[in-house]
Design a protein around this motif. Structure first.
Motif, PDB file in Angstrom:
ATOM      1  N   PHE A  19       9.838  -3.240  10.250  1.00 41.31           N
ATOM      2  CA  PHE A  19       8.412  -3.439   9.991  1.00 41.31           C
ATOM      3  C   PHE A  19       7.656  -3.630  11.298  1.00 41.31           C
ATOM      4  O   PHE A  19       6.660  -2.950  11.575  1.00 41.31           O
ATOM      5  CB  PHE A  19       8.247  -4.644   9.071  1.00 41.31           C
ATOM      6  N   CYS A  20       8.135  -4.558  12.117  1.00 42.09           N
ATOM      7  CA  CYS A  20       7.424  -4.877  13.356  1.00 42.09           C
ATOM      8  C   CYS A  20       7.396  -3.691  14.310  1.00 42.09           C
ATOM      9  O   CYS A  20       6.374  -3.412  14.958  1.00 42.09           O
ATOM     10  CB  CYS A  20       8.052  -6.081  14.042  1.00 42.09           C
ATOM     11  N   TYR A  21       8.521  -2.982  14.370  1.00 42.24           N
ATOM     12  CA  TYR A  21       8.581  -1.846  15.287  1.00 42.24           C
ATOM     13  C   TYR A  21       7.581  -0.769  14.881  1.00 42.24           C
ATOM     14  O   TYR A  21       6.792  -0.267  15.703  1.00 42.24           O
ATOM     15  CB  TYR A  21      10.004  -1.275  15.295  1.00 42.24           C
ATOM     16  N   LEU A  22       7.585  -0.415  13.604  1.00 45.43           N
ATOM     17  CA  LEU A  22       6.687   0.641  13.150  1.00 45.43           C
ATOM     18  C   LEU A  22       5.231   0.210  13.258  1.00 45.43           C
ATOM     19  O   LEU A  22       4.365   0.983  13.694  1.00 45.43           O
ATOM     20  CB  LEU A  22       7.042   1.049  11.723  1.00 45.43           C
ATOM     21  N   LEU A  23       4.964  -1.051  12.884  1.00 49.34           N
ATOM     22  CA  LEU A  23       3.601  -1.538  12.964  1.00 49.34           C
ATOM     23  C   LEU A  23       3.115  -1.558  14.406  1.00 49.34           C
ATOM     24  O   LEU A  23       2.015  -1.102  14.729  1.00 49.34           O
ATOM     25  CB  LEU A  23       3.531  -2.946  12.362  1.00 49.34           C
ATOM     26  N   LEU A  53       6.126   3.577  -0.121  1.00 45.17           N
ATOM     27  CA  LEU A  53       5.760   3.317  -1.521  1.00 45.17           C
ATOM     28  C   LEU A  53       6.399   4.331  -2.447  1.00 45.17           C
ATOM     29  O   LEU A  53       6.931   3.983  -3.513  1.00 45.17           O
ATOM     30  CB  LEU A  53       4.242   3.328  -1.669  1.00 45.17           C
ATOM     31  N   LEU A  54       6.350   5.611  -2.033  1.00 50.21           N
ATOM     32  CA  LEU A  54       6.925   6.647  -2.883  1.00 50.21           C
ATOM     33  C   LEU A  54       8.422   6.439  -3.085  1.00 50.21           C
ATOM     34  O   LEU A  54       8.936   6.518  -4.205  1.00 50.21           O
ATOM     35  CB  LEU A  54       6.703   8.027  -2.244  1.00 50.21           C
ATOM     36  N   THR A  55       9.111   6.164  -1.957  1.00 51.91           N
ATOM     37  CA  THR A  55      10.576   5.998  -2.059  1.00 51.91           C
ATOM     38  C   THR A  55      10.928   4.825  -2.953  1.00 51.91           C
ATOM     39  O   THR A  55      11.775   4.934  -3.848  1.00 51.91           O
ATOM     40  CB  THR A  55      11.194   5.772  -0.667  1.00 51.91           C
ATOM     41  N   LEU A  56      10.253   3.713  -2.688  1.00 51.89           N
ATOM     42  CA  LEU A  56      10.561   2.532  -3.508  1.00 51.89           C
ATOM     43  C   LEU A  56      10.253   2.801  -4.973  1.00 51.89           C
ATOM     44  O   LEU A  56      11.009   2.423  -5.874  1.00 51.89           O
ATOM     45  CB  LEU A  56       9.782   1.316  -2.996  1.00 51.89           C
ATOM     46  N   ALA A  57       9.097   3.448  -5.189  1.00 58.10           N
ATOM     47  CA  ALA A  57       8.720   3.728  -6.578  1.00 58.10           C
ATOM     48  C   ALA A  57       9.778   4.602  -7.245  1.00 58.10           C
ATOM     49  O   ALA A  57      10.184   4.344  -8.385  1.00 58.10           O
ATOM     50  CB  ALA A  57       7.362   4.422  -6.615  1.00 58.10           C
ATOM     51  N   LEU A  58      10.235   5.633  -6.517  1.00 56.59           N
ATOM     52  CA  LEU A  58      11.225   6.526  -7.079  1.00 56.59           C
ATOM     53  C   LEU A  58      12.508   5.795  -7.452  1.00 56.59           C
ATOM     54  O   LEU A  58      13.090   6.037  -8.510  1.00 56.59           O
ATOM     55  CB  LEU A  58      11.541   7.630  -6.058  1.00 56.59           C
ATOM     56  N   CYS A  59      12.930   4.869  -6.565  1.00 58.72           N
ATOM     57  CA  CYS A  59      14.179   4.159  -6.842  1.00 58.72           C
ATOM     58  C   CYS A  59      14.028   3.195  -8.008  1.00 58.72           C
ATOM     59  O   CYS A  59      14.927   3.042  -8.827  1.00 58.72           O
ATOM     60  CB  CYS A  59      14.643   3.376  -5.617  1.00 58.72           C
ATOM     61  N   TRP A  97      11.261  10.308  14.268  1.00 56.53           N
ATOM     62  CA  TRP A  97      10.915  10.735  12.907  1.00 56.53           C
ATOM     63  C   TRP A  97      10.695   9.499  12.043  1.00 56.53           C
ATOM     64  O   TRP A  97      11.561   9.076  11.283  1.00 56.53           O
ATOM     65  CB  TRP A  97      12.035  11.581  12.319  1.00 56.53           C
ATOM     66  N   ASP A  98       9.502   8.944  12.172  1.00 54.73           N
ATOM     67  CA  ASP A  98       9.288   7.626  11.575  1.00 54.73           C
ATOM     68  C   ASP A  98       9.285   7.645  10.059  1.00 54.73           C
ATOM     69  O   ASP A  98       9.823   6.743   9.426  1.00 54.73           O
ATOM     70  CB  ASP A  98       7.966   7.049  12.092  1.00 54.73           C
ATOM     71  N   ALA A  99       8.655   8.654   9.484  1.00 48.61           N
ATOM     72  CA  ALA A  99       8.569   8.673   8.025  1.00 48.61           C
ATOM     73  C   ALA A  99       9.964   8.805   7.412  1.00 48.61           C
ATOM     74  O   ALA A  99      10.316   8.100   6.454  1.00 48.61           O
ATOM     75  CB  ALA A  99       7.674   9.818   7.565  1.00 48.61           C
ATOM     76  N   LEU A 100      10.754   9.698   8.021  1.00 48.42           N
ATOM     77  CA  LEU A 100      12.116   9.899   7.518  1.00 48.42           C
ATOM     78  C   LEU A 100      12.926   8.622   7.616  1.00 48.42           C
ATOM     79  O   LEU A 100      13.663   8.235   6.699  1.00 48.42           O
ATOM     80  CB  LEU A 100      12.790  10.997   8.342  1.00 48.42           C
ATOM     81  N   VAL A 103      -0.559   5.344   7.638  1.00 46.87           N
ATOM     82  CA  VAL A 103      -0.747   5.836   6.274  1.00 46.87           C
ATOM     83  C   VAL A 103       0.474   6.620   5.826  1.00 46.87           C
ATOM     84  O   VAL A 103       1.000   6.442   4.708  1.00 46.87           O
ATOM     85  CB  VAL A 103      -2.018   6.724   6.210  1.00 46.87           C
ATOM     86  N   ARG A 104       0.952   7.488   6.747  1.00 44.70           N
ATOM     87  CA  ARG A 104       2.113   8.314   6.384  1.00 44.70           C
ATOM     88  C   ARG A 104       3.320   7.455   6.032  1.00 44.70           C
ATOM     89  O   ARG A 104       4.000   7.649   5.030  1.00 44.70           O
ATOM     90  CB  ARG A 104       2.447   9.252   7.546  1.00 44.70           C
ATOM     91  N   ILE A 105       3.555   6.478   6.901  1.00 49.54           N
ATOM     92  CA  ILE A 105       4.718   5.606   6.660  1.00 49.54           C
ATOM     93  C   ILE A 105       4.528   4.848   5.352  1.00 49.54           C
ATOM     94  O   ILE A 105       5.450   4.734   4.529  1.00 49.54           O
ATOM     95  CB  ILE A 105       4.923   4.628   7.828  1.00 49.54           C
ATOM     96  N   GLY A 106       3.309   4.314   5.177  1.00 53.92           N
ATOM     97  CA  GLY A 106       3.055   3.525   3.973  1.00 53.92           C
ATOM     98  C   GLY A 106       3.289   4.323   2.713  1.00 53.92           C
ATOM     99  O   GLY A 106       3.950   3.868   1.761  1.00 53.92           O
ATOM    100  N   VAL A 107       2.764   5.538   2.722  1.00 52.20           N
ATOM    101  CA  VAL A 107       2.930   6.380   1.527  1.00 52.20           C
ATOM    102  C   VAL A 107       4.409   6.665   1.289  1.00 52.20           C
ATOM    103  O   VAL A 107       4.896   6.596   0.146  1.00 52.20           O
ATOM    104  CB  VAL A 107       2.137   7.701   1.699  1.00 52.20           C
TER     105      VAL A 107
END
Lengths: 495, 479
Positions: free
Chosen positions: B211-215, B237-243, B185-188, B230-234
């Motif tokens: 980073f390296c593993y997911l990339l 970004l969303l999580t960081l932005a929210l925090c 469950w990469d996005a999670l 794209v999914r991971i990136g979004v």
């Protein structure tokens, strides 16, 4: 006769358990201490600074010496070690003294003397070892017994938080039981006499002990059908036992008899002025009696039959003599008729301390790993007995104690059920144990928040006491029943 | 016994041990004017509750940054705010602006300790249990023993429940992330890791492997990989932005926060740390030779160099086993060569070692815990504070006994030698007084000894990462 002993190599898992539990005890060094800590510090001071003739007369502090002389000698020995930690702890004074070094020394002394208990546990484990031990260590009777004894919740709480030396003393009791199981009766008797002279509360088990030794050691032969052969009474053995007991007692009490202080010592050891019940009611029959008395008194007040008086102080936390209101007051002589086992004396004894339930629970652990029925009784007795110890720890954060109790209870249920491969409790018994949780919830959460709790501040303690008393009484009845029902079984054990 | 009951027993034992440790004194107890980490956490509750968000990281009349100013990312601040709300309900005196400075009381200590336990129960303990049950090798019995090892890891318990910190939260979140990645469950997982990062910036030690593993995984999957990326990136970004949302409105806010959490002006190292720079300092006085800037660049270069091999390897071979090894290597590399490292940072490397357990890894795990503890012991000696003796003895005793219990299953001579050496060193440091011209002899010896061990482990794990034979088990792990 006990089963063949396992090879005497010290098992790795036992060492790991012993080490682990000692570690756990170290973590509680800075936990809540009760006044018993100061009591023992005072005794260190008394035995170190005063000559023997003054030991039982000294009363500068409220915590006077009220254990038998052998324990006083034990404290003297400890005081010589304690001298190197902090000289000031050996000064007699009225105020409490608890420097860090004192706390460290006293706590460490309890942990160190628990070595006696660990040795005793190992002997008991050897006695219950079976020939075909299962490959799975967790499922062996000796492993389960080791955990039940070493990690006994009540002992951990009373010794390492509240502060006492019960582990050391129970070690003597268990070791002597183990010796009897191995047919080394004279050693067992010696250990038990030493124990009696260390703490006289073990007089509770003395009658049962005496009868057992008489029957199994002094009567050397049975009739073929198992009945007692009165003519096989061996005077020699009887005298051997007697001389052991007498010589140990003489060693302990001798100096005081010589100085003519025996009455004073006895009055310290058996303070009947202290009242029928301890400040906090042990869950025994007198708790039920008191509850009935209180209930009748309240009823009587309502009905105008009884005048109000100073009765509310029964559970006020102080030790004092008091009178019952409605039911006849109980005097010492009424409670002295001899009883058969520790539970019985716990139930009916004078001024019982709730810690005494430990004396029943620990030996029962040995029986629990061997017999299905005893395992069921053990589960009930240990859960209610342990729960009744909670008021001893007055901290707001009982979290570690609750987790510890959950740990022990969970283990005992799972391990014993797996060991005996069947369910050990009936439906009503399960219900009763769930009720313990309910009582806990009511006492800790519901009552403090409700107006009823403000009006009747003794209610939580009373509730706990009475509910647990019912459980303990039930266990006593079942134990008594199982003893009477299996005469062949008990005779086989004594051979 | 059934697995669930064994697991429950382990968790309860972990809880009891944690509470037991919390009976003792915390950092900075009764030591005005600055006190310690405990007071820092309490002060953050005070600041976040009473002051508006814009002032939290700034030096104002109400917020003196010299007195324990906030130096963790926003999630810590939100957590402190939550605790402050609870504290206010129980006793407002605990978080009164200014007047509650240095407040110490048994009730307050209970509250603070309870807050750590609650955080652990909610985040760290479930993560450990789930990870051990789902993602470790072996029979259920073996999994439970791994669980027990991890739960009883002394380093984390002593820091969180003794010294006083909330490492359980950030490590727990990182563990959730690892667990999620292990199940695919990469996005999670990315979301969990971003949360961990926003809680403590120390989690950057683990960032490169993630980073390296997911990339690498995305590259391996071709076209599908692009969507994954794209999914991971979004998500990230969303999580960081929210925090970080409240701080993103104003660029000066964001930069101030960054300045607080990355204090580059402090120097290569402060206390005695068992890493490369501190040990190098014995031979060459680096701090006096190089300027502050060049120290920074030197450590940056060395860290990058140390981390590069394992990261590249992971990029080319993104299996879960490689990922786990890379986590250890990366955190060790950062610990050894990074800037302003604190000795507690070894936690990031060692807490997960039992979770990687294959034969032989038990040893480095025990060794790191011991090294950490002995090193801590050395630090106490160096500060020459009146730490109550029993606390020191208890730490040492705990470490010893802990190692002994583990040692009953491991029989490696070099391990015994290490233990013996450590024992000798610690006995000597208490019993023997150092020669007058070398007052710091024993702490330095202990920290160098620990450094050698850590360096050895770093090399060992890199070798393992590169020489992994292609076995059936590792084939299964490629997802």
């Amino acid at each position: 006769t006990p089963g063949p002993k396992m090879a005497s190599a010290v098992d790795h898992w036992f060492m790991a358990l012993a080490l682990g539990v000692s570690l756990l005890k170290c973590l509680f060094i800075n936990a809540y201490r009760s006044t018993d800590f100061e009591v023992h510090r005072n005794w260190l001071a008394i035995t170190h600074s005063l000559p023997v003739s003054r030991w039982y007369y000294e009363n500068t502090s409220a915590w006077t010496l009220d254990y038998p002389p052998l324990f006083a000698w034990f404290e003297l020995g400890l005081s010589h070690v304690g001298r190197h930690f902090d000289e000031n702890m050996l000064r007699i004074q009225r105020e409490a003294y608890h420097s860090e070094a004192t706390v460290l020394f006293q706590r460490l002394s309890v942990i160190a003397t628990d070595l006696m208990y660990i040795l005793a546990t190992r002997e008991c484990c050897r006695s219950v070892s079976v020939q075909k031990a299962s490959k799975d260590i967790l499922n062996r009777p000796s492993f389960v017994l080791a955990v039940l004894l070493l990690f006994n919740f009540g002992l951990l709480i009373v010794d390492h938080i509240h502060f006492q030396y019960n582990g050391f003393l129970m070690g003597f009791l268990l070791l002597s039981v183990a010796k009897h199981l191995q047919s080394q009766h004279l050693q067992g008797a010696l250990l038990f006499s030493v124990l009696l002279n260390l703490k006289h509360i073990y007089l509770y088990v003395a009658p049962a002990y005496g009868v057992y030794l008489l029957r199994s050691y002094c009567f050397t032969k049975d009739h073929p059908d198992g009945r007692l052969n009165w003519r096989s009474f061996s005077l020699l053995r009887f005298f051997a036992l007697g001389s052991i007991v007498v010589s140990v007692t003489a060693l302990s009490f001798g100096p005081f008899v010589a100085m003519g202080q025996l009455p004073q010592v006895l009055s310290r050891l058996f303070p009947f002025k202290r009242g029928l019940c301890h400040a906090y009611w042990a869950p025994n029959a007198w708790a039920l009696y008191n509850a009935a008395d209180k209930g009748l008194a309240v009823l009587g007040l309502r009905l105008g039959l009884v005048e109000s008086g100073p009765q509310a102080s029964m559970t006020g936390g102080l030790v004092q003599e008091f009178r019952h209101t409605v039911l006849p007051s109980v005097s010492p002589s009424v409670t002295l008729p001899s009883c058969l086992c520790a539970v019985c004396l716990f139930l009916f004894g004078w001024h019982v301390h709730e810690k005494a339930v430990l004396i029943a629970i620990l030996p029962l652990s040995v029986l629990a790993v061997q017999s299905r029925e005893d395992a069921g009784i053990f589960l009930i007795l240990s859960t209610t007995g342990h729960y009744s110890l909670f008021p001893l720890i007055f901290t707001a954060a009982a979290a570690p104690e609750v987790s510890l109790m959950l740990l022990f209870t969970l283990f005992s249920f799972c391990a014993l059920t797996k060991l005996h491969r069947c369910s050990l409790l009936g439906f009503l018994e399960r219900l009763y144990l769930l009720g313990v949780a309910a009582v806990c919830a009511v006492c800790e959460i519901v009552l403090p928040l409700s107006p009823l709790g403000a009006r009747l501040p003794f209610l939580p303690l009373l509730l706990t006491s009475v509910y647990c008393a019912a459980g303990v009484a039930y266990c006593f009845t079942r134990l008594y029943g199982s003893l009477l029902r299996t005469p062949g079984h008990s005779k086989a054990k004594t051979s | 016994m059934q697995t669930w009951s064994l697991v429950a027993l382990c968790v309860l034992l972990g809880a009891v041990t944690r509470w037991g440790v919390s009976f003792n004194s915390y950092s900075g107890a009764a030591k005005p004017p600055m006190f310690g980490d405990y007071e820092a956490q309490r002060h953050w509750q005070e600041v976040t509750y009473n002051l508006p968000l814009q002032q939290w990281y700034f030096n104002t009349t109400d917020n003196d940054l010299n007195y324990w100013g906030l130096d963790y990312p926003p999630l810590t601040a939100y957590h402190s705010l939550l605790c402050a709300y609870v504290a206010k309900r129980i006793n407002p005196e605990w978080v009164e602006l200014h007047t509650s400075r240095g407040h110490e009381s048994p009730a307050h200590k209970l509250f603070m300790r309870a807050s750590v336990l609650v955080a652990d129960l909610l985040i760290y303990l479930p993560a450990v249990v789930l990870y051990c049950l789902c993602l470790t090798d072996g029979s259920p019995r073996k999994k439970v023993s791994i669980l027990l090892c991890t739960l009883l890891y002394p380093g984390l318990i002593l820091i969180d429940y003794g010294h006083f910190q909330y490492n359980g939260v950030s490590l727990g979140l990182a563990l959730w992330a690892m667990w999620a990645l292990g199940l695919g469950w990469d996005a999670l997982g990315s979301m969990a890791f971003c949360l961990a990062l926003s809680y403590k910036q120390m989690e950057l030690y683990h960032a490169l492997p993630f980073f390296c593993y997911l990339l690498g995984k995305c590259f391996k999957q071709g076209i599908l990989g692009f969507f994954l990326l794209v999914r991971i990136g979004v998500t990230v970004l969303l999580t960081l932005a929210l925090c970080w949302l409240p701080f993103l409105s104003d660029p000066s806010q964001a930069s101030q926060v960054l300045r607080r959490i990355f204090p580059v002006a402090r120097g290569l190292f402060e206390d005695k740390v068992a890493n490369a720079w501190c040990s190098l300092n014995i031979l060459i006085k680096i701090r006096s030779i190089l300027s502050s800037d060049s120290q920074f660049y030197l450590s940056l270069a060395c860290t990058v160099l140390a981390v590069l091999p394992s990261s590249v390897r992971l990029l080319t071979k993104p299996t879960f086993w490689q990922f786990k090894l890379a986590l250890v290597n990366s955190s060790l590399a950062f610990f050894l060569f990074s800037y302003q490292v604190h000795e507690k940072s070894i936690l990031l490397a060692s807490f997960m070692l039992p979770l990687l357990l294959k034969d032989g890894l038990l040893v480095p795990y025990a060794a790191t815990s011991l090294a950490f503890l002995y090193f801590n012991f050395a630090n106490i000696l160096r500060k020459k504070q009146s730490y109550n003796l029993c606390f020191i003895r208890k730490k040492v005793y705990y470490a010893f006994a802990y190692a002994l219990i583990i040692m009953t299953y491991v029989c490696l001579l070099q391990f015994y030698l290490s233990i013996l050496a450590m024992a000798a060193l610690s006995i000597a440091s208490v019993a023997v007084s150092p020669p007058p011209h070398l007052p710091d002899l024993f702490p330095v010896l202990i920290s160098t000894f620990a450094f050698v061990h850590f360096l050895g482990m770093f090399v060992y794990f890199n070798i393992v990462q590169f020489t992994e034979p292609p076995s059936k088990k590792s084939q299964k792990k490629i997802n």
